[in-house]
Design a protein around this motif. Sequence first.
Motif, short mmCIF file in Angstrom:
data_model
loop_
_atom_site.label_atom_id
_atom_site.label_comp_id
_atom_site.label_asym_id
_atom_site.label_seq_id
_atom_site.Cartn_x
_atom_site.Cartn_y
_atom_site.Cartn_z
N GLY A 198 14.95 74.03 13.72
CA GLY A 198 13.93 74.17 14.74
C GLY A 198 13.83 75.56 15.31
N THR A 199 14.23 76.56 14.52
CA THR A 199 14.20 77.96 14.96
C THR A 199 13.24 78.75 14.08
OG1 THR A 199 16.51 77.83 15.67
CG2 THR A 199 15.59 80.02 15.38
N ARG B 201 9.57 71.33 16.08
CA ARG B 201 10.81 70.59 16.34
C ARG B 201 10.55 69.10 16.47
NH1 ARG B 201 13.77 74.50 20.84
NH2 ARG B 201 14.50 76.10 19.36
N ARG C 189 12.26 66.24 14.19
CA ARG C 189 13.03 65.12 14.75
C ARG C 189 12.58 63.79 14.16
NH1 ARG C 189 12.16 67.75 19.93
NH2 ARG C 189 14.01 68.97 20.50
N LEU D 162 21.49 74.81 12.20
CA LEU D 162 21.62 75.34 13.55
C LEU D 162 22.97 76.01 13.75
CD1 LEU D 162 20.66 75.58 16.51
CD2 LEU D 162 21.68 73.34 16.92
N GLU E 211 23.99 72.20 23.83
CA GLU E 211 22.81 72.43 22.99
C GLU E 211 22.72 71.40 21.89
OE1 GLU E 211 20.78 75.91 20.17
OE2 GLU E 211 22.80 76.20 21.01
N GLU F 190 19.67 68.77 21.66
CA GLU F 190 18.73 68.94 20.55
C GLU F 190 18.68 67.71 19.66
OE1 GLU F 190 15.94 70.48 17.97
OE2 GLU F 190 16.54 71.23 19.94
#
Length: 516
Positions: free
Chosen positions: A184-185, A208, A212, A338, A373, A377
């Motif tokens: 998600g970056t 994101r 998900r 991540l 985090e 997330e």
Amino acid sequence: MQPTVRTLLDRPELGLALLTPPASLPPEALDAAVVWAHSSDLVDPAPFLDAGHVLLTTGTQFERAEADEPDFADAYVRRLLETGIAALGFGTEVIRAGTPDALVDACARQGLPLFEVPYRTPFIAIARLVADLLAEDAYARQAWALAAQRAISLAALRPDGLSATLGELSHRLDAWVGLIDAAGTLDREAPDGGLEQPALGEVVGEARSMLRRGQRASRSLVAGESVGAPQRITLQTLGGGGALRGVLAIGDSAELDQAGREVVTSVIALAGLALEQNRDLDRARGHLRTGLLRGILAGDTDLAERVASEMWGPLPAAPFRVAIADVPAQHVDRLTELLELRVEERGGRLFFGRDQDTVVILLEDADTALADEVAAEFEVPVGISDAVAADAVALAHEQALRALERARETKAGVVAFDEISRQGVLAFLARTDARAVALATLAPLTEYDEAHGTSLLETTRSWLEHGGQFDATAQALGVHRHTVRSRVALAEKLLGRDLSGFHARADLWAALLAVD
């Protein structure tokens, strides 16, 4: 280039004359795309028309209707507009001289481009020109698509093929292109900084959400409306359902017609292949991490230190903590990406590995925000140990496991081991499988209270909290100390226990903790 109404008016060989004043037409009406041209003198040709058509007529229907229907022209034009046609052409000197004034007025009032076709220009010449221009446009778009796909294929062979591919796509579409990875970056974009905040944040947030859900999907959104700079962005997931590798984001572009979408489809395939290759490499690295993790937990850190330093950077410096996260299988790849990103950001100083159905993370004492985090997330429970010395990793792992057990009770969020250790050993033991036993132990008091409207359980709890002191308990409850004595005595009778001894009180306190 696709033909427009203006294209036809500008062709001198046709000799077309616009009769509708430009000021009465909607903006861009003359630049509307023309997809076909054909003729009809039907009173109602609407059922045979479609958006973007140019209708040509010699006006036979007006000769029949003018005397009997004074509003015929208005109704005729209204029906044409409802079909979305681009323009109406009236051929003169065939049935009648000149274009009917009623039709000119109706087109001006309702905003439909009307042009006059001279007698010397056959309708077939207009239809043939439209067909030729459409064929030229289709050929040009296909040639553009082939050239773009060839350039993109060559870009994919460069050392950083994925970045080169996205750069070439951005160049060909003249639009911003971004890749959001499985974590998600924003992984890369072209051109750099081509999409500013808050639009970029909105795009990443929507990507994101798509990741998900874990399902293949495409959608578009308008980003940046809050600052008065709206931009339409198209999002497309990469990878198969349940194993998404990222999201491709493409800014608005005039090139995104059928040919442009074919180019985008080829980029999606190339990007998906590149990411899948990276996934295989990630899996191999994951197996290596798992092996090193087992060595670390067994106390053999020398090998892990050497390998980690060469691959990712040094292991976390002591004092460090161990965090353990429950991660569903469909999110393992996202979490791995991540954490790999966080390792790179820290130049090492972070280590993680799979351990059956959990992910174990070794992090420095000051880096505990990473656990928060991960929990936020992926909406998973995470347990984290106390800070320990380098030779106490096994102890930290055990603490994190116990904290994870507590975290699982709330389904998502972080629980630190010191939170449960402060409650004491009895509280910890009561959180295992003692609840059913505790309920049975306290049943005589709860049933008596329900039947008689008393508060034996509350009084007994308060009495234990105050170390068996009747005066302190009476003061806390606002009753007389003799009342407390009589309630505790009745509780002893109902429980069949003598609460004057330490062991009986400790057991009863554990039962109370277990049912809380």
